[in-house]
Design a protein around this motif. Sequence first.
Motif, PDB file in Angstrom:
ATOM      1  N   PHE A 125       8.946  -0.894  52.083  1.00  0.00           N
ATOM      2  CA  PHE A 125       9.412  -0.790  50.707  1.00  0.00           C
ATOM      3  C   PHE A 125       8.269  -0.727  49.691  1.00  0.00           C
ATOM      4  O   PHE A 125       8.469  -0.220  48.586  1.00  0.00           O
ATOM      5  CB  PHE A 125      10.394  -1.913  50.383  1.00  0.00           C
ATOM      6  N   ASN A 126       7.077  -1.193  50.038  1.00  0.00           N
ATOM      7  CA  ASN A 126       5.919  -1.080  49.137  1.00  0.00           C
ATOM      8  C   ASN A 126       5.535   0.369  48.873  1.00  0.00           C
ATOM      9  O   ASN A 126       4.814   0.650  47.917  1.00  0.00           O
ATOM     10  CB  ASN A 126       4.707  -1.827  49.706  1.00  0.00           C
ATOM     11  N   LYS A 127       5.993   1.284  49.688  1.00  0.00           N
ATOM     12  CA  LYS A 127       5.690   2.708  49.522  1.00  0.00           C
ATOM     13  C   LYS A 127       6.509   3.349  48.404  1.00  0.00           C
ATOM     14  O   LYS A 127       6.205   4.456  47.984  1.00  0.00           O
ATOM     15  CB  LYS A 127       5.947   3.455  50.835  1.00  0.00           C
ATOM     16  N   VAL A 128       7.548   2.663  47.937  1.00  0.00           N
ATOM     17  CA  VAL A 128       8.444   3.234  46.928  1.00  0.00           C
ATOM     18  C   VAL A 128       7.924   2.871  45.537  1.00  0.00           C
ATOM     19  O   VAL A 128       7.888   1.695  45.178  1.00  0.00           O
ATOM     20  CB  VAL A 128       9.895   2.723  47.115  1.00  0.00           C
ATOM     21  N   PRO A 129       7.515   3.877  44.759  1.00  0.00           N
ATOM     22  CA  PRO A 129       6.961   3.601  43.431  1.00  0.00           C
ATOM     23  C   PRO A 129       7.975   2.932  42.510  1.00  0.00           C
ATOM     24  O   PRO A 129       9.138   3.334  42.450  1.00  0.00           O
ATOM     25  CB  PRO A 129       6.586   4.981  42.893  1.00  0.00           C
ATOM     26  N   GLY A 130       7.508   1.889  41.803  1.00  0.00           N
ATOM     27  CA  GLY A 130       8.329   1.215  40.821  1.00  0.00           C
ATOM     28  C   GLY A 130       9.335   0.233  41.375  1.00  0.00           C
ATOM     29  O   GLY A 130      10.064  -0.400  40.603  1.00  0.00           O
ATOM     30  N   LEU A 131       9.399   0.088  42.691  1.00  0.00           N
ATOM     31  CA  LEU A 131      10.371  -0.814  43.293  1.00  0.00           C
ATOM     32  C   LEU A 131       9.837  -2.240  43.283  1.00  0.00           C
ATOM     33  O   LEU A 131       8.724  -2.497  43.757  1.00  0.00           O
ATOM     34  CB  LEU A 131      10.683  -0.381  44.734  1.00  0.00           C
TER      35      LEU A 131
END
Length: 138
Positions: A125-131
């Motif tokens: 989930f760290n790969k998803v910008p702004g999450l």
Amino acid sequence: MRIYILDTDHLSLYGRNHLALLQRLFAESVQLNTTVINVEEQLRGRLAQVAEAEDGTTKSNAYIRLVETVTLLSEFTILQYSAKSHEIYKDLIAQNIPVGSQDLRIASITLANKAILLTKNLQEFNKVPGLNIEDWSI
């Protein structure tokens, strides 16, 4: 008010009365939210166990776990995969983010609700910008 969403791993911890998670949830008076994608994952797993069970005891136990899962999920507000979520999902797909489609749908629901995802799956989930993500299992 902050909105928190429990990912599948945190749902499982909640169902097993994980002390650290429960203490934090109750200390912060967090409303219990999850996504329809997480519900799908949980139910698919339980239904597969029912389908694969061959003997009476195994089948009975699989049905018991299915009912436990449905009961657990009834404690949660289930956030939908809305049109806004779908638009965010399509945008994430267009960015070629190397995350599985179900996790991208969970992320899109989280982003659409301006929420914080509670998950142990930080690497993905760290790969998803702004999450916004947090792990309350520790």
